[in-house]
Design a protein around this motif. Structure first.
Motif, PDB file in Angstrom:
ATOM      1  N   PHE A  75       0.834  -1.207   0.000  1.00  0.00           N
ATOM      2  CA  PHE A  75       0.000   0.000   0.000  1.00  0.00           C
ATOM      3  C   PHE A  75       0.871   1.260   0.000  1.00  0.00           C
ATOM      4  N   LEU A  76       1.970   1.231   0.737  1.00  0.00           N
ATOM      5  CA  LEU A  76       2.861   2.383   0.825  1.00  0.00           C
ATOM      6  C   LEU A  76       3.722   2.548  -0.425  1.00  0.00           C
ATOM      7  N   CYS A  77       3.783   1.526  -1.267  1.00  0.00           N
ATOM      8  CA  CYS A  77       4.537   1.656  -2.521  1.00  0.00           C
ATOM      9  C   CYS A  77       3.968   2.763  -3.402  1.00  0.00           C
ATOM     10  N   ASP A  78       2.698   3.083  -3.226  1.00  0.00           N
ATOM     11  CA  ASP A  78       2.048   4.147  -4.006  1.00  0.00           C
ATOM     12  C   ASP A  78       2.386   5.541  -3.491  1.00  0.00           C
ATOM     13  N   GLY A  79       3.021   5.624  -2.342  1.00  0.00           N
ATOM     14  CA  GLY A  79       3.397   6.934  -1.805  1.00  0.00           C
ATOM     15  C   GLY A  79       3.081   7.057  -0.327  1.00  0.00           C
ATOM     16  N   THR A  80       3.436   8.187   0.219  1.00  0.00           N
ATOM     17  CA  THR A  80       3.245   8.486   1.631  1.00  0.00           C
ATOM     18  C   THR A  80       1.760   8.476   1.976  1.00  0.00           C
TER      19      THR A  80
END
Length: 97
Positions: free
Chosen positions: A25-30
């Motif tokens: 989920f965090l791979c998409d950003g902060t």
């Protein structure tokens, strides 16, 4: 702690299904912790425990923005690990069929 022990700590952190999903989920950003809570529907205490383990393993960083805590992946090398694992698993499943 030596380098080998720290490597094992990283794999242990990623080896938990909840933590692996958080990392993806965090791979998409902060994301603020409120967005993580919406996505995963775990208690605040449970989510905080998983985030602490990821942080202790050097996989995520946190930053307080106003009243919110924001989490992000430590660096792109971590994203590469996740993508490589997913590619590897996809190859295995393609070969099974």
């Amino acid at each position: 702690m030596n380098q080998e022990d720290f490597s094992v700590k990283i794999f242990k952190a990623l080896g938990n299904p909840v933590r692996f999903k958080i990392m993806k989920f965090l791979c998409d950003g902060t994301k603020c912790v409120c967005k993580l809570n919406e996505e995963f529907k775990y208690s605040q205490a449970n989510l905080s425990q998983h985030l602490r383990i990821l942080k202790d393993a050097g996989l995520v960083k946190s930053e307080k923005v106003g009243l919110e805590m924001h989490y992000r992946i430590y660096n792109d090398k971590i994203k590469d690990i996740i993508c490589n694992v997913e590619d590897y698993v996809n190859d295995i499943f393609i070969n099974i069929k």
